[in-house]
Design a protein around this motif. Structure first.
Motif, PDB file in Angstrom:
ATOM      1  N   ASP A   1       0.823  -1.211   0.000  1.00  0.00           N
ATOM      2  CA  ASP A   1       0.000   0.000   0.000  1.00  0.00           C
ATOM      3  C   ASP A   1       0.856   1.261   0.000  1.00  0.00           C
ATOM      4  O   ASP A   1       1.269   1.779   1.040  1.00  0.00           O
ATOM      5  CB  ASP A   1      -0.934  -0.002   1.216  1.00  0.00           C
ATOM      6  N   LEU A   2       1.125   1.728  -1.219  1.00  0.00           N
ATOM      7  CA  LEU A   2       1.753   3.021  -1.458  1.00  0.00           C
ATOM      8  C   LEU A   2       0.990   3.698  -2.580  1.00  0.00           C
ATOM      9  O   LEU A   2       0.422   3.031  -3.450  1.00  0.00           O
ATOM     10  CB  LEU A   2       3.221   2.859  -1.846  1.00  0.00           C
ATOM     11  N   PRO A   3       0.955   5.031  -2.610  1.00  0.00           N
ATOM     12  CA  PRO A   3       0.221   5.722  -3.677  1.00  0.00           C
ATOM     13  C   PRO A   3       0.783   5.378  -5.050  1.00  0.00           C
ATOM     14  O   PRO A   3       2.005   5.296  -5.238  1.00  0.00           O
ATOM     15  CB  PRO A   3       0.437   7.206  -3.342  1.00  0.00           C
ATOM     16  N   LEU A   4      -0.100   5.191  -6.018  1.00  0.00           N
ATOM     17  CA  LEU A   4       0.322   4.860  -7.378  1.00  0.00           C
ATOM     18  C   LEU A   4       1.240   5.929  -7.942  1.00  0.00           C
ATOM     19  O   LEU A   4       2.238   5.619  -8.624  1.00  0.00           O
ATOM     20  CB  LEU A   4      -0.907   4.694  -8.276  1.00  0.00           C
ATOM     21  N   GLU A   5       0.947   7.187  -7.652  1.00  0.00           N
ATOM     22  CA  GLU A   5       1.787   8.282  -8.166  1.00  0.00           C
ATOM     23  C   GLU A   5       3.219   8.135  -7.679  1.00  0.00           C
ATOM     24  O   GLU A   5       4.182   8.356  -8.430  1.00  0.00           O
ATOM     25  CB  GLU A   5       1.192   9.628  -7.725  1.00  0.00           C
ATOM     26  N   TYR A   6       3.393   7.759  -6.425  1.00  0.00           N
ATOM     27  CA  TYR A   6       4.733   7.565  -5.871  1.00  0.00           C
ATOM     28  C   TYR A   6       5.443   6.407  -6.578  1.00  0.00           C
ATOM     29  O   TYR A   6       6.626   6.508  -6.939  1.00  0.00           O
ATOM     30  CB  TYR A   6       4.639   7.294  -4.373  1.00  0.00           C
ATOM     31  N   LEU A   7       4.743   5.297  -6.765  1.00  0.00           N
ATOM     32  CA  LEU A   7       5.332   4.140  -7.426  1.00  0.00           C
ATOM     33  C   LEU A   7       5.734   4.470  -8.855  1.00  0.00           C
ATOM     34  O   LEU A   7       6.824   4.100  -9.310  1.00  0.00           O
ATOM     35  CB  LEU A   7       4.344   2.972  -7.404  1.00  0.00           C
ATOM     36  N   GLN A   8       4.876   5.186  -9.563  1.00  0.00           N
ATOM     37  CA  GLN A   8       5.184   5.539 -10.946  1.00  0.00           C
ATOM     38  C   GLN A   8       6.347   6.517 -11.029  1.00  0.00           C
ATOM     39  O   GLN A   8       7.243   6.366 -11.871  1.00  0.00           O
ATOM     40  CB  GLN A   8       3.943   6.121 -11.618  1.00  0.00           C
TER      41      GLN A   8
ATOM     42  N   HIS B   1      -3.913  -2.935 -10.101  1.00  0.00           N
ATOM     43  CA  HIS B   1      -2.686  -2.244 -10.495  1.00  0.00           C
ATOM     44  C   HIS B   1      -2.452  -1.013  -9.630  1.00  0.00           C
ATOM     45  O   HIS B   1      -1.774  -0.088 -10.028  1.00  0.00           O
ATOM     46  CB  HIS B   1      -2.749  -1.841 -11.970  1.00  0.00           C
ATOM     47  N   ARG B   2      -3.059  -0.964  -8.428  1.00  0.00           N
ATOM     48  CA  ARG B   2      -2.951   0.161  -7.500  1.00  0.00           C
ATOM     49  C   ARG B   2      -3.660   1.408  -8.024  1.00  0.00           C
ATOM     50  O   ARG B   2      -3.307   2.519  -7.658  1.00  0.00           O
ATOM     51  CB  ARG B   2      -1.473   0.499  -7.186  1.00  0.00           C
ATOM     52  N   ASP B   3      -4.674   1.235  -8.844  1.00  0.00           N
ATOM     53  CA  ASP B   3      -5.506   2.341  -9.300  1.00  0.00           C
ATOM     54  C   ASP B   3      -6.590   2.562  -8.249  1.00  0.00           C
ATOM     55  O   ASP B   3      -7.522   1.768  -8.117  1.00  0.00           O
ATOM     56  CB  ASP B   3      -6.133   1.996 -10.661  1.00  0.00           C
ATOM     57  N   GLU B   4      -6.456   3.656  -7.477  1.00  0.00           N
ATOM     58  CA  GLU B   4      -7.341   3.857  -6.335  1.00  0.00           C
ATOM     59  C   GLU B   4      -8.796   4.026  -6.756  1.00  0.00           C
ATOM     60  O   GLU B   4      -9.708   3.524  -6.092  1.00  0.00           O
ATOM     61  CB  GLU B   4      -6.874   5.054  -5.507  1.00  0.00           C
ATOM     62  N   GLN B   5      -9.042   4.730  -7.853  1.00  0.00           N
ATOM     63  CA  GLN B   5     -10.418   4.943  -8.280  1.00  0.00           C
ATOM     64  C   GLN B   5     -11.079   3.635  -8.693  1.00  0.00           C
ATOM     65  O   GLN B   5     -12.226   3.357  -8.322  1.00  0.00           O
ATOM     66  CB  GLN B   5     -10.470   5.943  -9.442  1.00  0.00           C
TER      67      GLN B   5
ATOM     68  N   GLU C   1      -0.016   7.935   2.510  1.00  0.00           N
ATOM     69  CA  GLU C   1      -1.410   7.534   2.701  1.00  0.00           C
ATOM     70  C   GLU C   1      -1.951   6.961   1.401  1.00  0.00           C
ATOM     71  O   GLU C   1      -1.758   7.558   0.329  1.00  0.00           O
ATOM     72  CB  GLU C   1      -2.263   8.731   3.105  1.00  0.00           C
ATOM     73  N   SER C   2      -2.616   5.841   1.488  1.00  0.00           N
ATOM     74  CA  SER C   2      -3.177   5.260   0.269  1.00  0.00           C
ATOM     75  C   SER C   2      -4.438   4.470   0.580  1.00  0.00           C
ATOM     76  O   SER C   2      -4.621   3.980   1.698  1.00  0.00           O
ATOM     77  CB  SER C   2      -2.155   4.346  -0.424  1.00  0.00           C
ATOM     78  N   VAL C   3      -5.296   4.396  -0.432  1.00  0.00           N
ATOM     79  CA  VAL C   3      -6.432   3.481  -0.359  1.00  0.00           C
ATOM     80  C   VAL C   3      -5.874   2.067  -0.323  1.00  0.00           C
ATOM     81  O   VAL C   3      -4.960   1.721  -1.079  1.00  0.00           O
ATOM     82  CB  VAL C   3      -7.362   3.665  -1.581  1.00  0.00           C
ATOM     83  N   MET C   4      -6.380   1.267   0.572  1.00  0.00           N
ATOM     84  CA  MET C   4      -5.907  -0.105   0.705  1.00  0.00           C
ATOM     85  C   MET C   4      -6.074  -0.861  -0.609  1.00  0.00           C
ATOM     86  O   MET C   4      -7.037  -0.628  -1.353  1.00  0.00           O
ATOM     87  CB  MET C   4      -6.686  -0.812   1.816  1.00  0.00           C
ATOM     88  N   SER C   5      -5.130  -1.737  -0.887  1.00  0.00           N
ATOM     89  CA  SER C   5      -5.236  -2.561  -2.082  1.00  0.00           C
ATOM     90  C   SER C   5      -6.525  -3.367  -2.054  1.00  0.00           C
ATOM     91  O   SER C   5      -7.074  -3.671  -0.988  1.00  0.00           O
ATOM     92  CB  SER C   5      -4.050  -3.519  -2.179  1.00  0.00           C
TER      93      SER C   5
END
Length: 315
Positions: free
Chosen positions: A12-19, A40-44, A286-290
């Motif tokens: 659980d890390l923000p997709l923006e950070y991973l990208q 794919h960690r897409d929160e929406q 902070e991230s939405v849980m997988s």
């Protein structure tokens, strides 16, 4: 040396950070009835799937991590060309086959990479290391963030490997689940009967919420507190105390929540936690849980992860 980093989508890390930091994600596919989503960690996309399916039938979900062959193919198609050394950091092997799949795939990858690299114009060796983070969800993120930091600092693969494997021993994940019945039903689906009907019924009737702790792949309750919000507040206070004492081994705190992040930020104790991070220069993720996390622990669950020596939680 070009160092690559890989995590699975339960991290659980923000997709923006991973990208932004070019961290590759091994997706985990979730099936509930006829509905299927590769995470794919897409929160929406996760929130939409959550609202449509997880709340009612999540305990029935089937999770399908990348197979040995899929991991092998991903490396041979891209990673052995783009990098010279790759760290693949996985969810604890006590809860998922991803570590074992990646380890098994690594043997074939190291046997098969040479012609692929040669065709791309690389005549140097390729190496990879599969690292068991020995933790779950937000707590997995602590290891990944440290790997990003070390790579950016120009550290070599041996130092990164030693640091990540040591950090995994001291990473703590705390979970507050909102619904014991959900945890029980999900466990029964997976053959885990650690939460029985009587425990779930009593806990629900009395509104008792456990604070679960994960370290070194082992998970168990460290407190039982009446009410979800009081349990969360107690957990946040514990983390604030550890930050204030200078206990954290890395300047990193990871939170994940099984729903909209605004709801998490409204929980009691959150503001004090955020302030403590700012005062002590702790980076808060902070991230939405997988989706994988949510189908296992339920909508509205909270996870906190950090690294520190010892486990000092007291209710």
């Amino acid at each position: 040396m070009r160092i690559g980093l890989v995590v699975d989508s339960a991290c659980d890390l923000p997709l923006e950070y991973l990208q932004r930091n070019e961290v590759t994600v091994l997706p985990i596919t979730v099936r509930i009835g006829d509905a299927v989503l590769a995470d794919h960690r897409d929160e929406q996309a996760t929130l939409e799937f959550l609202n449509a399916h997880v709340a009612e039938r999540g305990h029935e979900a089937e999770t399908m991590p990348f197979t040995v062959q899929q991991i092998h193919d991903l490396f041979l198609q891209r990673l052995v060309i783009d990098y010279d050394y790759v760290f693949c950091m996985t969810i604890t092997k006590t809860r998922s086959p991803i570590f074992d799949n990646a380890t098994q795939a690594s043997f074939a990858i190291l046997n098969d990479y040479r012609p692929v690299r040669a065709a791309a114009g690389h005549d140097t060796p390729f190496a990879l290391r599969v690292v068991d983070t020995q933790n779950l969800f937000a707590a997995q993120g602590v290891t990944a963030v440290e790997a990003v930091r070390l790579r950016a600092a120009g550290e070599g693969a041996p130092k990164i490997r030693a640091r990540l494997e040591n950090l995994a021993l001291h990473t703590h994940g705390y979970l507050v689940p909102p619904d014991l019945y959900y945890i029980r039903n999900r466990g029964r689906t997976k053959g885990d009967r650690s939460v029985g009907l009587l425990s779930a019924a009593l806990g629900t009737a009395l509104d008792i919420k456990p604070v679960l702790h994960c370290n070194r792949g082992e998970t168990g309750p460290v407190a039982k507190i009446k009410g979800f919000n009081p349990a969360v507040q107690k957990l946040f206070e514990h983390v604030v105390q550890r930050i204030g004492h200078g206990d954290l081994m890395t300047p990193t705190l990871c939170l994940s929540y099984g729903g909209e992040l605004d709801a998490m930020r409204a929980l009691p104790g959150y503001d004090a936690l955020r302030e403590a991070c700012q005062v002590h220069n702790i980076e808060l993720f902070e991230s939405v849980m997988s989706l994988t996390g949510m189908v296992n622990v339920g909508k509205g669950a909270l996870v906190v992860g950090f690294a520190a020596e010892g486990q000092k939680f007291s209710a």
